[in-house]
Design an enzyme around this catalytic site. Structure first.
Site, short mmCIF file in Angstrom:
data_model
loop_
_atom_site.label_atom_id
_atom_site.label_comp_id
_atom_site.label_asym_id
_atom_site.label_seq_id
_atom_site.Cartn_x
_atom_site.Cartn_y
_atom_site.Cartn_z
N VAL A 56 0.84 -1.20 0.00
CA VAL A 56 0.00 0.00 0.00
C VAL A 56 0.88 1.25 0.00
O VAL A 56 0.58 2.23 -0.68
CB VAL A 56 -0.97 0.01 1.21
CG1 VAL A 56 -1.75 1.32 1.27
CG2 VAL A 56 -1.92 -1.18 1.15
N CYS A 57 1.98 1.21 0.73
CA CYS A 57 2.85 2.38 0.88
C CYS A 57 3.28 3.01 -0.44
O CYS A 57 3.16 4.23 -0.61
CB CYS A 57 4.06 2.04 1.73
SG CYS A 57 3.65 1.48 3.41
N PRO A 58 3.77 2.24 -1.42
CA PRO A 58 4.19 2.90 -2.66
C PRO A 58 3.04 3.56 -3.42
O PRO A 58 3.25 4.58 -4.08
CB PRO A 58 4.85 1.79 -3.48
CG PRO A 58 4.37 0.52 -2.89
CD PRO A 58 4.07 0.80 -1.45
#
Length: 187
Positions: free
Chosen positions: A46-48
């Site tokens: 999810v972070c990128p």
């Protein structure tokens, strides 16, 4: 978690920004608006998507005198490696702070106990270093940079226009409210 209207605590960290390692302190944040964008870890899922979404609006934020500091407990070396290998992260031109000591993450009270990772959290800090808003989501819920931009504009409007507030879904140029006794029960 009662951080709204408190001043950010002192910190020092090394960041990766535009091909260089740079030192950043709380003193560097003062004088302009700042977004602190905490995320759990580099090389994740999810972070990128969130960091790329934020990279897409970064030029607009800069025009609003807003600097962005993404923060995870990874090192600045890890940030560079991720930047060099991921097409999404390769778009980033804002600061990627390495917080392996956890100082910044703990200062903002978003360290997951016993895990060593930051929660997915966003803070807007005004030019005096005072936290104006925060948002924290669970691990699997990604944030929306367009909504962050709307909130930044609302916070800047309120700061520049004492006595006025921005209602729900307010967009730049729309009507605001001037709280008073005359409005009680009429909204």
């Amino acid at each position: 978690m009662a951080l709204i209207n408190t001043t950010i605590k002192p910190f020092k960290a090394t960041a990766y920004k535009e091909g260089k390692f740079v030192d950043v302190t709380d003193a560097d944040v003062k004088g302009k608006w700042a977004v602190f964008f905490f995320y759990p870890a580099d090389f994740t899922f999810v972070c990128p998507t969130e960091l790329e979404d934020l990279a897409d609006i970064y030029p607009t934020l800069q025009k609003l005198n807003v600097e962005v500091y993404s923060v995870s407990t990874d090192t600045h070396f890890s940030h560079k490696a991720w930047h060099d290998t991921s097409p999404a992260i390769g778009k980033i031109n804002y600061y990627m702070l390495g917080d392996q000591s956890g100082q910044i993450t703990n200062n903002f009270d978003v360290m997951r106990p016993g895990v060593g990772l930051a929660d997915r959290a966003t803070f807007l800090v005004d030019p005096e270093g005072v936290i104006q808003f925060m948002e924290i989501t669970s691990e699997g819920v990604g944030r929306n940079a367009t909504e962050l931009l709307r909130k930044v504009k609302a916070a800047q409007y309120v700061a520049a226009n004492p006595g006025e507030v921005c209602p729900a879904k307010w967009e730049e140029g729309e009507a605001t409210l001037a709280p008073s006794l005359d409005l009680v029960g009429k909204i």
